[in-house]
Motif scaffolding. Structure first.
Motif, PDB file in Angstrom:
ATOM      1  N   PRO A   1       0.822  -1.212   0.000  1.00 38.33           N
ATOM      2  CA  PRO A   1       0.000   0.000   0.000  1.00 38.33           C
ATOM      3  C   PRO A   1       0.854   1.260   0.000  1.00 38.33           C
ATOM      4  O   PRO A   1       2.001   1.254   0.445  1.00 38.33           O
ATOM      5  CB  PRO A   1      -0.820  -0.127   1.297  1.00 38.33           C
ATOM      6  N   SER A   2       0.283   2.344  -0.494  1.00 42.64           N
ATOM      7  CA  SER A   2       0.989   3.625  -0.562  1.00 42.64           C
ATOM      8  C   SER A   2       1.462   4.061   0.823  1.00 42.64           C
ATOM      9  O   SER A   2       0.730   3.937   1.812  1.00 42.64           O
ATOM     10  CB  SER A   2       0.061   4.688  -1.158  1.00 42.64           C
ATOM     11  N   GLY A   3       2.697   4.572   0.889  1.00 43.09           N
ATOM     12  CA  GLY A   3       3.244   5.038   2.162  1.00 43.09           C
ATOM     13  C   GLY A   3       3.993   3.998   2.943  1.00 43.09           C
ATOM     14  O   GLY A   3       4.544   4.292   4.008  1.00 43.09           O
ATOM     15  N   SER A   4       4.065   2.766   2.429  1.00 47.63           N
ATOM     16  CA  SER A   4       4.805   1.704   3.121  1.00 47.63           C
ATOM     17  C   SER A   4       6.304   2.000   3.081  1.00 47.63           C
ATOM     18  O   SER A   4       6.825   2.494   2.081  1.00 47.63           O
ATOM     19  CB  SER A   4       4.544   0.345   2.470  1.00 47.63           C
ATOM     20  N   ASN A   5       6.984   1.681   4.172  1.00 52.78           N
ATOM     21  CA  ASN A   5       8.416   1.934   4.285  1.00 52.78           C
ATOM     22  C   ASN A   5       9.154   0.678   4.717  1.00 52.78           C
ATOM     23  O   ASN A   5       8.581  -0.192   5.396  1.00 52.78           O
ATOM     24  CB  ASN A   5       8.694   3.043   5.311  1.00 52.78           C
TER      25      ASN A   5
ATOM     26  N   LYS B   1      -1.909   1.932   6.737  1.00 49.70           N
ATOM     27  CA  LYS B   1      -1.588   2.267   5.347  1.00 49.70           C
ATOM     28  C   LYS B   1      -2.405   1.481   4.332  1.00 49.70           C
ATOM     29  O   LYS B   1      -2.583   1.928   3.198  1.00 49.70           O
ATOM     30  CB  LYS B   1      -0.095   2.064   5.104  1.00 49.70           C
TER      31      LYS B   1
ATOM     32  N   CYS C   1      -2.051  -5.425   1.291  1.00 47.56           N
ATOM     33  CA  CYS C   1      -1.187  -5.833   0.181  1.00 47.56           C
ATOM     34  C   CYS C   1      -2.016  -6.611  -0.841  1.00 47.56           C
ATOM     35  O   CYS C   1      -3.060  -7.171  -0.515  1.00 47.56           O
ATOM     36  CB  CYS C   1      -0.050  -6.707   0.693  1.00 47.56           C
TER      37      CYS C   1
END
Length: 295
Positions: free
Chosen positions: A223-227, A279, A282
């Protein structure tokens, strides 16, 4: 007061029955903790002394927690061994397994016991180990570099950043597009497998991919913003993962059949989505109704 009298005799007996080897050590920890608590009442109320005592108590609490985890792991291993070897003697008379019926008692009316009755037997053993996705340490990683394995044409080596001081080397099966296109991509990694060498190259994690037996292979989409370092968790299966999966218990082999990409393209375990907290979930970039595994 003598430290041996601070605890009821039955507590000491119970600990010794649970683990004859480490029960005494556990009792010593409890006694030490009690003595520290008693001494605290007589210390002067100075800030320096209070802080010192808090630090000591914190260390002792951590030691007790680690010992308790070790005892639980031992109990799990013993139970697993007992379940895998039903025809062998299990423990001593003081062991909880000693109360189980002998193999001849597993027949009822000339028929073998049902699966439900076998589960009742497992429950009677006490701490039956669980085999679900909560025991896996799944984390977000960023592929820093990809290179061919020096000794195997069908393998590649990825260096993956999972939020630690240095990237982890990961050996995986090579696919046609495994080199430059993967560099910089995010992926889901299984991080608590035992480090090993694959044809002479160290591998400290496993890379999760979704695939069909006769079709394309894809990395899971994050997902967007995953680090790098973010945990991948499951709402219906809470808990902290193990530090390292025990090879003898084959946890991954038991859990992997429940890992799938559904008809909507969402990655899940038995219907519960792969989730990066705060966030999103997947999924697969383009595949649906396919398998998730380590390749």
């Amino acid at each position: 007061m003598d430290s041996d009298k601070m605890f009821h005799p039955s507590l000491s007996e119970a600990l010794m029955k649970l683990d004859p080897e480490d029960g005494g050590k556990m009792m010593e920890y409890f006694q030490t903790h009690a003595l520290l608590a008693r001494e605290k009442a007589f210390l002067q109320a100075s800030v320096r002394e209070q802080k010192k005592l808090l630090v000591e108590n914190g260390k002792l609490k951590k030691d007790i927690e680690e010992l308790r985890d070790e005892l639980r792991d031992k109990q799990r291993r013993r139970v697993a061994k007992a379940l895998l070897s039903p025809n062998k003697s299990v423990g001593s008379a003081a062991s909880p397994a000693a109360a189980l019926p002998t193999p001849s008692a597993d027949l009822k009316g000339g028929r073998k016991v049902t699966n439900g009755q076998k589960e009742d037997k497992k429950a009677a053993l006490g701490a039956t180990p669980t085999f679900d996705v909560s025991r896996l340490d799944l984390r977000v990683g960023r592929i820093v570099s990809v290179r061919r394995h020096p000794l195997a044409t069908n393998l590649t080596v990825q260096d993956v950043d999972v939020g630690e001081k240095a990237p982890r080397p990961v050996v995986s099966k090579r696919w046609p597009d495994d080199l430059q296109p993967l560099t910089g991509s995010l992926a889901v990694l299984l991080c608590n497998v035992k480090a090993c060498k694959v044809k002479g190259v160290a591998s400290n994690a496993r890379l999760l991919r979704c695939f069909r037996a006769d079709g394309p292979v894809e990395l899971l989409a994050l997902p967007s913003g995953s680090n790098p370092g973010d945990r991948v968790t499951f709402l219906n299966y809470p808990g902290e993962p193990e530090r390292e999966l025990k090879a003898a218990q084959r946890v991954w082999d038991r859990v992997q059949p429940g890992l799938r990409v559904d008809g909507e393209g969402v990655a899940n375990y038995k219907g519960c989505g792969f989730q990066v907290k705060g966030k999103g979930v997947c999924g697969a970039p383009s595949l649906t109704n396919c398998t998730i595994g380590c390749t």
